[in-house]
Design an enzyme around this catalytic site. Structure first.
Site, PDB file in Angstrom:
ATOM      1  CE  LYS A  46      34.676  74.639   0.408  1.00  0.00           C
ATOM      2  NZ  LYS A  46      33.395  75.184   0.822  1.00  0.00           N
ATOM      3  CG  ASN A  47      32.752  75.915   4.491  1.00  0.00           C
ATOM      4  OD1 ASN A  47      33.256  76.293   3.323  1.00  0.00           O
ATOM      5  ND2 ASN A  47      32.039  75.050   4.315  1.00  0.00           N
ATOM      6  NE  ARG A  50      26.546  80.351  -1.849  1.00  0.00           N
ATOM      7  CZ  ARG A  50      25.710  80.910  -2.581  1.00  0.00           C
ATOM      8  NH1 ARG A  50      25.720  80.826  -3.966  1.00  0.00           N
ATOM      9  NH2 ARG A  50      24.674  81.688  -2.122  1.00  0.00           N
ATOM     10  CB  CYS A  82      28.450  73.190  -4.600  1.00  0.00           C
ATOM     11  SG  CYS A  82      30.100  72.588  -4.082  1.00  0.00           S
ATOM     12  NE  ARG A 101      24.962  77.276  -1.872  1.00  0.00           N
ATOM     13  CZ  ARG A 101      26.438  76.944  -1.625  1.00  0.00           C
ATOM     14  NH1 ARG A 101      26.974  76.277  -2.619  1.00  0.00           N
ATOM     15  NH2 ARG A 101      26.858  77.263  -0.591  1.00  0.00           N
ATOM     16  CG  ASP A 161      28.769  70.789   4.152  1.00  0.00           C
ATOM     17  OD1 ASP A 161      28.690  71.420   2.945  1.00  0.00           O
ATOM     18  OD2 ASP A 161      28.225  71.695   5.002  1.00  0.00           O
ATOM     19  CB  VAL A 175      20.809  72.298   5.497  1.00  0.00           C
ATOM     20  CG1 VAL A 175      21.696  73.653   5.220  1.00  0.00           C
ATOM     21  CG2 VAL A 175      20.947  71.846   6.813  1.00  0.00           C
ATOM     22  NE  ARG A 199      34.922  75.421  -4.556  1.00  0.00           N
ATOM     23  CZ  ARG A 199      33.757  75.277  -4.162  1.00  0.00           C
ATOM     24  NH1 ARG A 199      32.537  74.555  -4.879  1.00  0.00           N
ATOM     25  NH2 ARG A 199      33.366  75.896  -2.918  1.00  0.00           N
TER      26      ARG A 199
HETATM   27  N1  EPU Z   1      19.591  80.727   2.081  1.00  0.00           N
HETATM   28  C1  EPU Z   1      18.345  81.424   1.681  1.00  0.00           C
HETATM   29  N2  EPU Z   1      18.925  82.855   1.368  1.00  0.00           N
HETATM   30  C2  EPU Z   1      19.802  83.377   1.367  1.00  0.00           C
HETATM   31  C3  EPU Z   1      21.073  82.395   2.203  1.00  0.00           C
HETATM   32  C4  EPU Z   1      20.711  81.156   2.381  1.00  0.00           C
HETATM   33  O1  EPU Z   1      17.523  81.043   1.439  1.00  0.00           O
HETATM   34  O2  EPU Z   1      20.386  84.577   1.301  1.00  0.00           O
HETATM   35  C5  EPU Z   1      19.253  79.248   2.512  1.00  0.00           C
HETATM   36  C6  EPU Z   1      19.950  78.406   1.552  1.00  0.00           C
HETATM   37  O3  EPU Z   1      19.473  78.295   0.065  1.00  0.00           O
HETATM   38  C7  EPU Z   1      20.119  77.143   2.134  1.00  0.00           C
HETATM   39  C8  EPU Z   1      20.051  77.748   3.856  1.00  0.00           C
HETATM   40  O4  EPU Z   1      19.478  79.014   3.702  1.00  0.00           O
HETATM   41  O5  EPU Z   1      18.848  76.283   1.988  1.00  0.00           O
HETATM   42  C9  EPU Z   1      21.415  77.512   4.442  1.00  0.00           C
HETATM   43  O6  EPU Z   1      22.354  78.238   3.541  1.00  0.00           O
HETATM   44  P1  EPU Z   1      23.625  78.733   4.321  1.00  0.00           P
HETATM   45  O7  EPU Z   1      23.572  80.364   4.157  1.00  0.00           O
HETATM   46  O8  EPU Z   1      23.700  78.409   5.671  1.00  0.00           O
HETATM   47  O9  EPU Z   1      24.759  78.415   3.638  1.00  0.00           O
HETATM   48  P2  EPU Z   1      26.079  79.223   2.877  1.00  0.00           P
HETATM   49  O10 EPU Z   1      26.609  80.207   3.947  1.00  0.00           O
HETATM   50  O11 EPU Z   1      25.686  79.595   1.405  1.00  0.00           O
HETATM   51  C10 EPU Z   1      27.816  77.406   4.228  1.00  0.00           C
HETATM   52  C11 EPU Z   1      28.862  76.713   3.556  1.00  0.00           C
HETATM   53  C12 EPU Z   1      28.150  75.510   2.957  1.00  0.00           C
HETATM   54  C13 EPU Z   1      27.547  74.634   4.012  1.00  0.00           C
HETATM   55  C14 EPU Z   1      26.558  75.577   4.559  1.00  0.00           C
HETATM   56  C15 EPU Z   1      25.842  75.127   5.834  1.00  0.00           C
HETATM   57  C16 EPU Z   1      30.435  78.158   3.002  1.00  0.00           C
HETATM   58  C17 EPU Z   1      31.264  79.070   1.879  1.00  0.00           C
HETATM   59  N3  EPU Z   1      29.608  77.357   2.584  1.00  0.00           N
HETATM   60  O12 EPU Z   1      27.155  77.808   2.772  1.00  0.00           O
HETATM   61  O13 EPU Z   1      29.419  74.656   2.755  1.00  0.00           O
HETATM   62  O14 EPU Z   1      26.973  73.752   3.379  1.00  0.00           O
HETATM   63  O15 EPU Z   1      26.969  76.702   4.925  1.00  0.00           O
HETATM   64  O16 EPU Z   1      26.643  74.619   6.588  1.00  0.00           O
HETATM   65  O17 EPU Z   1      30.858  78.528   4.093  1.00  0.00           O
HETATM   66  C18 EPU Z   1      30.787  73.194   1.364  1.00  0.00           C
HETATM   67  O18 EPU Z   1      31.619  73.535   1.969  1.00  0.00           O
HETATM   68  O19 EPU Z   1      30.554  72.108   0.326  1.00  0.00           O
HETATM   69  C19 EPU Z   1      29.270  73.891   1.279  1.00  0.00           C
HETATM   70  C20 EPU Z   1      28.382  73.901   0.578  1.00  0.00           C
END
Ligand code: EPU
Length: 447
Positions: free
Chosen positions: A23-24, A96, A120, A125, A310, A332, A418
């Protein structure tokens, strides 16, 4: 109406299932297609709601998306156009992924509008890193009531970015923007998850020039034009690990076809330390309960190559069945233990702490976030009425209900669609005993 799964638990899950593309990764590869001047083909695409959301957003921007065969998408971005704000806004709160449309749309159209983001609720976030890097490339970012308007007064320029944290989404943002920016971009403290490496592979197929150093530094030489790609998505290692934990928690045996060792090594080590048995084959991995006791352990979640955040929720359910005290430190997301309330209602002994327990201090220490969990086991889980809080927490509730003696009602189960493809058909293949019905409780707001 509320989607309810009535689960008659206490029976080991046994059988074989297949996982398809991650998915990601799949959603990001679909966005990458927007950067090309020619059509792209993406294979091994799972039938999950997030793919539908990205398809809808791409179609609004003039990209045609057709499923040629089961799981094979043809994406044609030849006639990219600006979507109507009201149409984009209708997708507000659903995912997102829209934030990753920024770079490609700025390159193709010179402007972009991004609705308020969903996903989620597992922490604040924020998207501050995303907006900061887009500004560094030269984008003008204007916050509006319903979302964010971006424009590129001239071609975006390569830049030097040093991320405060190796964010997956922001690394993808930089990649999707830098590939067609003018000049070189150097990204330090990048995330290097396997899904990101697969995205880099896709971009390279399209004509991008990207190198990855061993020290989280990624260099991108911008090019004037990108073509299409043909690519088979890497398997979903989160889904595979979720089923592996279901095998442990229910004392069963599940063969996950499509699961690959390379992306799952960190999980496989932990699975083995807990006492689980695994057998890595050419076409999948068999996960089984050892028959005797499971071992407790101390673990912290981290960015790749660490233990994925995850994977944490399904593993915690399995740890309720391990002998002794386990400690899990979530580093994380600041707020990813909300799902443990329901496990406690089912008889699990789980205490949450503000302190960074069992590992190194993390960003959330001293900040009042309940981000460490102490799990004492083994505890017999009993049936309960549960409402799914988020995707991964929801799947872990499902595992707990399958492991518990008696009949549980898991509400809001539609959320699991989802990110877990055809999970009911998989439950059937594994011999689970359940019914899906609707009740009249109002559905909570979109997550
Ligand atoms: N963060 C910030 N500012 C930003 C972006 C991120 O402070 O502008 C912080 C976040 O709040 C968090 C950390 O950085 O504490 C890591 O966030 P990251 O950006 O790595 O996460 P993401 O890209 O929003 C993706 C996956 C998530 C997965 C995370 C970590 C997708 C669509 N989502 O999220 O997947 O947990 O990477 O591996 O790719 C899921 O599949 O259920 C899911 C939540």
């Amino acid at each position: 109406m509320h989607d309810v799964l009535t689960v008659h638990g206490g029976t080991p899950l046994r059988g074989t299932i297949t996982v398809r593309g991650a998915k990601n990764f799949v959603s990001k590869a679909m966005v990458a297609a927007l950067l090309g001047e020619e059509p792209s083909r993406l294979r091994n695409v799972p039938d999950i709601r997030d793919v539908g959301v990205v398809t809808g957003l791409l179609e609004l921007h003039g990209v045609t998306v057709a499923e040629e065969f089961d799981g094979d998408l043809l994406l044609d971005p030849t006639d990219v156009e600006m979507a109507h704000v009201a149409d984009i806004d209708a997708h507000a709160g659903s995912s997102r992924i829209p934030i990753l449309f920024c770079g490609p749309l700025l390159h193709r159209l010179g402007e972009a509008f991004i609705p308020d983001l969903g996903g989620c609720r597992i922490g604040d976030r924020p998207i501050n890193y995303h907006l900061d890097v887009l500004r560094q490339f030269g984008a003008v970012v204007e916050k509006q009531a319903a979302g964010i308007r971006l424009s590129a007064p001239r071609r975006l320029q390569g830049t030097k970015v040093d991320l405060p944290y190796p964010s997956v989404g922001t690394t993808e943002q930089v990649l999707l923007t830098a590939v067609r920016a003018e000049g070189v971009t150097e990204l330090r403290n990048a995330a290097i998850e396997p899904e990101i490496m697969d995205l880099i592979a896709v971009l390279q197929k399209m004509g991008a020039i990207i190198s990855v150093d061993t020290d989280r530094v990624i260099r991108i030489e911008g090019v004037d034009r990108l073509g299409g790609f043909t690519h088979r998505a890497l398997p979903d290692r989160i889904e595979a690990a979720s089923w592996a934990c279901a095998a442990l928690a229910t004392r069963g045996e599940i063969t996950v076809l499509g699961a690959r060792q390379l992306e799952m090594m960190t999980f496989l080590n932990v699975f083995r330390k807990v006492g689980g048995l695994l057998d890595v084959g050419d076409d999948g991995i068999r996960f089984s309960h050892p028959g005797g006791e499971l071992n407790s352990l101390v673990l912290e979640t981290a960015v790749h190559p660490g233990f994925m955040t995850d994977w944490q929720q399904p593993l915690v359910v399995a740890l309720t069945q391990a002998t002794g005290v386990s400690i899990v430190h979530e580093t994380v997301y600041e707020n990813r233990f909300g799902f443990t309330d329901a496990l406690r209602d089912m008889g699990a002994q789980i205490q949450l702490y503000r302190e960074c327990l069992g590992g190194l201090p993390c960003r959330f220490g001293q900040r009042n976030f309940m981000h460490s969990a102490v799990i004492s086991g083994p505890t017999k889980l009993h049936a309960a009425d549960i409402t799914v809080p988020d995707l991964r927490g929801g799947f872990s509730h499902l595992i707990a209900a399958l492991a518990a003696e008696g009949t549980s009602n898991v509400r809001g189960i539609g959320l699991i669609d989802r990110g877990y493809e055809h999970f009911q058909a998989k439950l059937d293949a594994l011999g689970a005993n359940y019914e899906r019905t609707m009740d009249a409780v109002p559905v909570p707001a979109a997550v």
